[in-house]
Design a protein around this motif. Structure first.
Motif, PDB file in Angstrom:
ATOM      1  N   LEU A  26       0.851  -1.428   0.019  1.00  0.00           N
ATOM      2  CA  LEU A  26      -0.285  -0.043   0.129  1.00  0.00           C
ATOM      3  C   LEU A  26       0.916   1.393   0.026  1.00  0.00           C
ATOM      4  CD1 LEU A  26      -2.594  -1.001   2.385  1.00  0.00           C
ATOM      5  CD2 LEU A  26      -2.871  -1.007   0.058  1.00  0.00           C
ATOM      6  N   THR A  27       2.128   1.227   0.412  1.00  0.00           N
ATOM      7  CA  THR A  27       2.991   2.445   0.043  1.00  0.00           C
ATOM      8  C   THR A  27       3.464   2.603  -1.183  1.00  0.00           C
ATOM      9  OG1 THR A  27       5.103   1.096   1.060  1.00  0.00           O
ATOM     10  CG2 THR A  27       3.861   1.815   2.804  1.00  0.00           C
ATOM     11  N   ASN A  28       3.198   1.646  -2.011  1.00  0.00           N
ATOM     12  CA  ASN A  28       3.718   1.818  -3.292  1.00  0.00           C
ATOM     13  C   ASN A  28       2.520   2.297  -4.361  1.00  0.00           C
ATOM     14  OD1 ASN A  28       4.545   1.671  -6.108  1.00  0.00           O
ATOM     15  ND2 ASN A  28       5.891  -0.072  -5.730  1.00  0.00           N
ATOM     16  N   GLN A  29       2.365   3.441  -4.528  1.00  0.00           N
ATOM     17  CA  GLN A  29       1.223   3.913  -5.063  1.00  0.00           C
ATOM     18  C   GLN A  29       1.031   3.388  -6.554  1.00  0.00           C
ATOM     19  OE1 GLN A  29      -0.107   8.236  -4.564  1.00  0.00           O
ATOM     20  NE2 GLN A  29      -0.496   8.430  -6.541  1.00  0.00           N
ATOM     21  N   ASN A  30       2.203   3.371  -7.271  1.00  0.00           N
ATOM     22  CA  ASN A  30       2.032   2.731  -8.584  1.00  0.00           C
ATOM     23  C   ASN A  30       1.532   1.319  -8.786  1.00  0.00           C
ATOM     24  OD1 ASN A  30       3.156   5.148  -9.764  1.00  0.00           O
ATOM     25  ND2 ASN A  30       5.077   4.671  -9.259  1.00  0.00           N
ATOM     26  N   GLU A  31       1.953   0.694  -7.691  1.00  0.00           N
ATOM     27  CA  GLU A  31       1.689  -0.889  -7.782  1.00  0.00           C
ATOM     28  C   GLU A  31      -0.010  -0.856  -7.328  1.00  0.00           C
ATOM     29  OE1 GLU A  31       2.384  -4.930  -5.128  1.00  0.00           O
ATOM     30  OE2 GLU A  31       3.511  -3.381  -4.822  1.00  0.00           O
ATOM     31  N   GLU A  67      -2.293   1.383  -7.893  1.00  0.00           N
ATOM     32  CA  GLU A  67      -3.087   1.685  -9.100  1.00  0.00           C
ATOM     33  C   GLU A  67      -2.822   0.583 -10.118  1.00  0.00           C
ATOM     34  OE1 GLU A  67      -3.687   5.688 -11.906  1.00  0.00           O
ATOM     35  OE2 GLU A  67      -1.854   5.511 -10.750  1.00  0.00           O
ATOM     36  N   GLN A  68      -1.953   0.043 -10.403  1.00  0.00           N
ATOM     37  CA  GLN A  68      -1.850  -0.662 -11.602  1.00  0.00           C
ATOM     38  C   GLN A  68      -2.879  -2.006 -11.294  1.00  0.00           C
ATOM     39  OE1 GLN A  68       2.113  -2.061 -12.469  1.00  0.00           O
ATOM     40  NE2 GLN A  68       1.552  -3.754 -13.908  1.00  0.00           N
ATOM     41  N   GLU A  69      -2.689  -2.364  -9.803  1.00  0.00           N
ATOM     42  CA  GLU A  69      -3.368  -3.789  -9.556  1.00  0.00           C
ATOM     43  C   GLU A  69      -4.798  -3.595  -9.282  1.00  0.00           C
ATOM     44  OE1 GLU A  69      -2.398  -6.964  -9.686  1.00  0.00           O
ATOM     45  OE2 GLU A  69      -0.542  -6.230 -10.338  1.00  0.00           O
ATOM     46  N   ARG A  70      -5.230  -2.222  -8.565  1.00  0.00           N
ATOM     47  CA  ARG A  70      -6.590  -2.252  -8.340  1.00  0.00           C
ATOM     48  C   ARG A  70      -7.169  -0.844  -8.926  1.00  0.00           C
ATOM     49  NH1 ARG A  70      -5.679  -3.743  -1.885  1.00  0.00           N
ATOM     50  NH2 ARG A  70      -4.823  -5.838  -2.381  1.00  0.00           N
ATOM     51  N   GLY A  71      -6.481  -0.212  -9.560  1.00  0.00           N
ATOM     52  CA  GLY A  71      -7.090   1.121 -10.339  1.00  0.00           C
ATOM     53  C   GLY A  71      -7.294   2.336  -9.794  1.00  0.00           C
ATOM     54  N   GLY A  72      -7.194   2.266  -8.386  1.00  0.00           N
ATOM     55  CA  GLY A  72      -7.273   3.340  -7.730  1.00  0.00           C
ATOM     56  C   GLY A  72      -5.998   4.249  -7.108  1.00  0.00           C
ATOM     57  N   LYS A  73      -5.837   5.644  -7.180  1.00  0.00           N
ATOM     58  CA  LYS A  73      -4.507   6.121  -6.457  1.00  0.00           C
ATOM     59  C   LYS A  73      -4.952   7.001  -5.359  1.00  0.00           C
ATOM     60  CE  LYS A  73      -4.353   9.526 -10.087  1.00  0.00           C
ATOM     61  NZ  LYS A  73      -3.596  10.017 -11.201  1.00  0.00           N
ATOM     62  N   TYR A  74      -6.209   7.322  -5.013  1.00  0.00           N
ATOM     63  CA  TYR A  74      -6.673   8.432  -4.055  1.00  0.00           C
ATOM     64  C   TYR A  74      -6.304   7.731  -2.728  1.00  0.00           C
ATOM     65  CZ  TYR A  74      -9.817  11.777  -1.661  1.00  0.00           C
ATOM     66  OH  TYR A  74     -10.091  12.375  -0.853  1.00  0.00           O
ATOM     67  N   ARG A 132      -7.223   1.724  -0.057  1.00  0.00           N
ATOM     68  CA  ARG A 132      -6.273   0.445  -0.497  1.00  0.00           C
ATOM     69  C   ARG A 132      -6.501   0.262  -2.035  1.00  0.00           C
ATOM     70  NH1 ARG A 132      -5.352  -2.888   4.031  1.00  0.00           N
ATOM     71  NH2 ARG A 132      -5.640  -1.548   5.934  1.00  0.00           N
ATOM     72  N   GLY A 133      -6.680   1.207  -2.580  1.00  0.00           N
ATOM     73  CA  GLY A 133      -6.790   1.206  -4.219  1.00  0.00           C
ATOM     74  C   GLY A 133      -8.074   1.144  -5.023  1.00  0.00           C
ATOM     75  N   TYR A 134      -9.140   1.369  -3.923  1.00  0.00           N
ATOM     76  CA  TYR A 134     -10.531   1.086  -4.433  1.00  0.00           C
ATOM     77  C   TYR A 134     -11.226   2.389  -4.887  1.00  0.00           C
ATOM     78  CZ  TYR A 134      -9.478  -3.612  -2.912  1.00  0.00           C
ATOM     79  OH  TYR A 134      -8.985  -5.121  -2.491  1.00  0.00           O
ATOM     80  N   CYS A 135     -10.451   3.605  -4.776  1.00  0.00           N
ATOM     81  CA  CYS A 135     -11.186   4.934  -4.886  1.00  0.00           C
ATOM     82  C   CYS A 135     -10.291   5.732  -6.074  1.00  0.00           C
ATOM     83  CB  CYS A 135     -11.324   5.642  -3.542  1.00  0.00           C
ATOM     84  SG  CYS A 135     -12.641   4.911  -2.664  1.00  0.00           S
TER      85      CYS A 135
END
Length: 488
Positions: free
Chosen positions: A447-452, A454-461, A467-470
């Protein structure tokens, strides 16, 4: 010899005797079969039965309920031996509109139901780390008008869908005022009465009815223990936090030690002069009973709800939802069956992060009178602020004032309410992530790797929180779950 009597004549004595003997034989045979079946069922290996009872005046009705599930695999690969299987029920009274603004909360009917169920799973015996002794089964009580959206969504999640209409048709309500006004009362009008079908789930010793926008954070074993085994003989509260610090067992004259319901009250709807405060409709633990369901139906059919006096003219209304669930439940347990229902501390159960006082909180400084003290003058200036309750103490939470988690609201302001709401939302997303990574095949991410993320879950907010869901703030930024066709 012709034993048949001729038309118009009386049958002979011998024929009457033969008929009586035949009837006695049939009745005796049926009785023997029934007793034999019961003894066989009771003695069958792997089945333990619990008696279900409900006091109705001087009548006690009992039956077989709550067969225990034994020797099933838990999440750790071992087996568990549950004390009983608790039924958990939600109600779907309508399908969301196109904008998701109504009905059952848009994404709530999918993602909300999935995460709620998983939170129950994590706090059951199937998760050995929870320490719970109880198994669970999920039900969805669905109004016929909502079946087309509820069934294809909820069945793959593991809910047993039960299509149920209102207990009493609108045209059969005899009271003119209730019949005419209830369709526009509360959130869902007379459809809210569908929740009462939870009382018919008599295969379980206890039923927990929850709204879709709730979350279970800790096991509720203490409540189930008391409902099944009775209150502790030492007079203690059995680890249950009762409202106002009251004793678990009521001292009401003529009452019994049997507890048939646990609920919280909605003090946000309280006002000065209100005789009775309604229950909060998103949380109810009940003892199922067909007798209780029949009595609720009778109350609705009679329709004795008055414009200035509520149910029975006794002050159970008017307030929001008082014509339906929020009003009929306290009327039932406070007036008709006093001492059989227990009000729980709403900071521990069904915590909504609400202001306990009737004036705004500024800079974390509270002001005004205690809403829960309107009917308890002895507690008028001693109300607990649920917003200050450590999240570790909270058993269930309800996303009302905090807003729905799937709206991607950060709630990161430094205010007393937002601080707790943010923690509640973080738990919802933590449980969603656990569901997706343990059951739905999603990869774990750093979760500290924003690029990972966003790539896996689609969210960077705010990835460490959502947890990548927004993708962004607001419900349009929410990334919905991808639920497979079958999830047990």
């Amino acid at each position: 010899m012709n034993i048949r009597s001729r038309r118009g004549t009386k049958p002979s004595q011998s024929r009457r005797s033969l008929v009586v003997l035949l009837q006695c034989f049939i009745l005796t045979t049926l009785a023997i079969l029934a007793v034999g079946y019961y003894l066989f069922y009771k003695s069958s290996p792997g089945n333990t039965v619990l008696t279900e009872g409900f006091r109705h005046g001087n009548i006690r009705v009992s039956g077989i309920a709550g067969s225990v599930r034994r020797h099933h695999a838990n999440d750790s690969g071992g087996t568990y031996d549950s004390k009983a299987t608790i039924g958990y029920a939600i109600t779907v009274s309508g399908c969301p509109k196109d904008d998701g603004s109504r009905g059952d909360f848009g994404a709530g009917i999918t993602d909300g139901a999935a995460v709620l169920k998983h939170s129950i799973h994590m706090n059951s015996i199937r998760n050995a780390e929870s320490g719970s002794k109880y198994d669970y089964k999920m039900y969805a009580l669905v109004h016929p008008e909502a079946e087309h959206c509820a069934r294809p969504t909820l069945e793959p999640l593991g809910y047993e869908v039960l299509v149920r209409n209102v207990p009493v048709r609108l045209q059969d309500i005899r009271g003119d005022y209730l019949r005419e006004k209830v369709p526009k009362n509360g959130c869902c009008g007379e459809k809210e009465f569908v929740k009462l079908h939870a009382y018919t789930l008599v295969d379980h010793p206890a039923i927990v009815h929850l709204d879709l926008d709730t979350l279970v954070l800790k096991p509720m074993d203490n409540l189930f223990n008391v409902m099944i085994d009775g209150p502790p003989p030492d007079g203690s509260n059995g680890g249950i936090e009762v409202a106002f610090g009251d004793p678990l067992v009521s001292s009401h004259p003529g009452g019994s030690n049997e507890i048939n319901a646990f609920f919280t009250r909605d003090y946000n709807m309280a006002h000065r002069g209100m005789q009775h405060v309604g229950v909060q409709g998103g949380f109810l633990v009940l003892r199922p009973s067909l007798i209780a369901f029949a009595e609720f139906s009778s109350i609705i059919r009679k329709g004795d709800f008055r414009s200035n006096g509520g149910w029975g003219g006794l002050g159970f209304g008017p307030f929001y939802g008082s014509m339906t669930f929020q009003g009929i439940i306290p009327y039932f347990y406070d007036h008709l069956h006093p001492g059989t229902g227990v009000e729980l501390n709403h900071c521990v159960y069904n915590n909504m992060a609400d202001n306990p006082r009737d004036k705004p909180t500024k800079n974390d400084v509270v002001s005004g009178s205690c809403r829960d003290g309107y009917n308890r003058p002895d507690k008028n200036d001693q109300c607990e602020d649920c917003r200050s309750r450590p999240i570790e103490d909270v058993v269930t939470t309800h996303f009302t004032l905090c807003q729905k988690p799937w709206e991607c609201l950060a709630q990161d302001g430094d205010r007393i309410q937002e601080r707790l709401c943010r923690k509640f939302h973080a738990e919802w997303y933590r449980i969603r992530e656990n569901l997706e990574t343990t059951t739905l095949g999603q990869k774990q991410v750093d979760l500290t790797n924003q690029n990972e993320v966003e790539q896996e879950r689609g969210g960077k907010y705010q990835p460490q929180h959502f947890r990548g869901y927004c993708k962004s703030s607001g419900k349009k930024g929410y990334i919905a779950m991808k639920v497979p066709s079958s999830t047990s």
